[in-house]
Design an enzyme around this catalytic site. Structure first.
Site, short mmCIF file in Angstrom:
data_model
loop_
_atom_site.label_atom_id
_atom_site.label_comp_id
_atom_site.label_asym_id
_atom_site.label_seq_id
_atom_site.Cartn_x
_atom_site.Cartn_y
_atom_site.Cartn_z
N HIS A 64 12.93 3.99 -40.07
CA HIS A 64 12.05 2.88 -39.70
C HIS A 64 10.62 3.41 -39.48
CE1 HIS A 64 11.22 -0.77 -36.99
NE2 HIS A 64 10.22 0.05 -36.70
N GLU A 65 10.51 4.48 -38.68
CA GLU A 65 9.19 5.07 -38.40
C GLU A 65 8.58 5.68 -39.65
OE1 GLU A 65 7.53 4.56 -35.73
OE2 GLU A 65 9.22 3.59 -34.76
N HIS A 68 6.79 3.04 -41.58
CA HIS A 68 5.42 2.81 -41.06
C HIS A 68 4.49 3.92 -41.56
CE1 HIS A 68 6.44 -0.35 -38.30
NE2 HIS A 68 7.21 0.39 -37.54
N ASP A 157 6.40 -4.00 -33.13
CA ASP A 157 5.77 -4.18 -34.44
C ASP A 157 5.24 -5.60 -34.60
OD1 ASP A 157 6.40 -1.60 -35.13
OD2 ASP A 157 8.33 -2.16 -35.99
#
Ligand SMILES: [Zn+2]
Length: 351
Positions: A64-65, A68, A157
């Protein structure tokens, strides 16, 4: 932050915070006692699956990170590290993207979580056990992470998506204040709701509230420091000490000047920094040279003030010398920054 480096990928250091080891144990426990399909209570291989699910959860938080981070990099923002810790992870960006770019960067994380959820959703129909059991739980958790992150509240987010969207219509600082106020309001609602329904919500709400306040403070600081350089905020009258000075002599100076730390200068050049903590408990006859720290973090007069602040936060050093052509021209302390904020606060209220 207290963390250890795990590995490096795409030029990004991946670190884990020490709290993670504790969180991992708590997660295993929650997976183990929760009723299926939100946990493995009473299922075959329940404990093994709980352990695998907890570790896998951090892998999916990492992905997930990474989502980003890679989009940030694509926009030309450098990402130094990803830190995995309590309630997920953070990608440490050197600068925050703004507007539509922020929206794109923010939405990628939840999109990755949804993609992982989709894969395990299909695997949950598998005929082979315990893969099907594992997938049934794991897809739900990832879907929850994705949905939870889309709540339009800072620091989630969704709060960033909201700010990115708003900044198309209103000035950036207005967009930030709307997003942080929304975040705080939702956190208060969530905390009260959680008291009656589920205490986990209340605990998460506290973190959201703190995160939103932190974000607000940072954006106010950015407003204040945005146009300033190190030379604009540094103190130019500096009390320096010589490396040949003894602890006894140093203490006398420290009592008079009442600063906690001093640059050590020899032949006009900065050679070290010495603080009260360095000399505490040392014999009076020892020379400062023996005790000073030589690993110096310095900035130039042109360094943006915000960069100085970031440097202080990252290194934990509260006192940064300003160097111009090897010459010490000033010093910036954390206290200076706090006072600047107080001054700005007074001026703002006075308006
Ligand atoms: Zn995220």
């Amino acid at each position: 932050m207290a963390s250890v480096k795990l590995f490096r990928v795409f030029g990004i250091d991946v670190r884990i915070h020490y709290s993670l080891f504790l969180i991992l144990l708590i997660l295993v426990w929650i997976f183990y006692i929760q009723e299926f399909p939100y946990g493995f209570r009473g299922r075959d291989y329940g404990l093994e699956l709980s352990i695998i699910a907890s570790v896998s959860l951090f892998i999916s938080v990492f992905l997930h990170e990474l989502g980003h981070s890679l989009v940030s990099k694509k926009f030309g923002y450098n990402v130094r590290e990803i830190i995995l810790f309590i309630f997920g992870g953070v990608a440490v960006l050197e600068r925050q993207p703004k507007g539509m770019k922020e929206l794109a960067v923010s939405i990628t994380g939840p999109a990755v979580s949804f993609a992982i959820a989709a894969i395990f959703y299909f695997l949950s129909f598998s005929d082979s056990q315990p893969l099907a059991d594992f997938s049934a739980v794991f897809f739900r958790i990832n879907a929850i992470i994705a949905l939870f992150n889309l709540i339009p509240a800072f620091p989630l987010d969704g709060g960033r998506v909201l700010r990115g969207f708003l900044s198309r219509y209103v000035p950036p600082d207005r967009a930030t204040s709307i997003a942080t106020e929304t975040g705080k309001a939702m956190a208060i609602f969530m905390a009260v709701f959680g008291l009656f329904y589920n205490l986990w919500l209340t605990i998460i709400a506290v973190f959201i509230y703190l995160g939103a306040s932190e974000e607000e403070k940072m954006s106010r600081l950015e407003n204040l420091l945005g146009k300033l350089k190190a030379e604009d905020i540094m103190t130019s009258e500096i009390k320096t000490v010589s490396p040949d000075m003894t602890v006894g002599e140093f203490m006398k100076i420290a009592f008079r000047a009442k600063h906690l730390g001093y640059p050590v200068v020899e032949d006009g050049e900065l050679v070290g920094m010495i603080t009260i903590h360095d000399v505490a408990g040392k014999p009076e006859s020892v020379a400062i040279r023996e005790l000073m720290s030589r690993e110096l973090v310095t900035v130039n007069p042109d360094t943006p003030a915000m960069e100085v602040f970031r440097l202080m936060n990252e290194t934990g050093i509260g006192r940064i010398p300003v160097i111009d052509n090897d010459r010490l021209v000033g010093i910036i302390t954390k206290t200076d920054l706090v006072r600047l904020m107080q001054i700005q606060e007074v001026l703002r209220i006075g308006r």
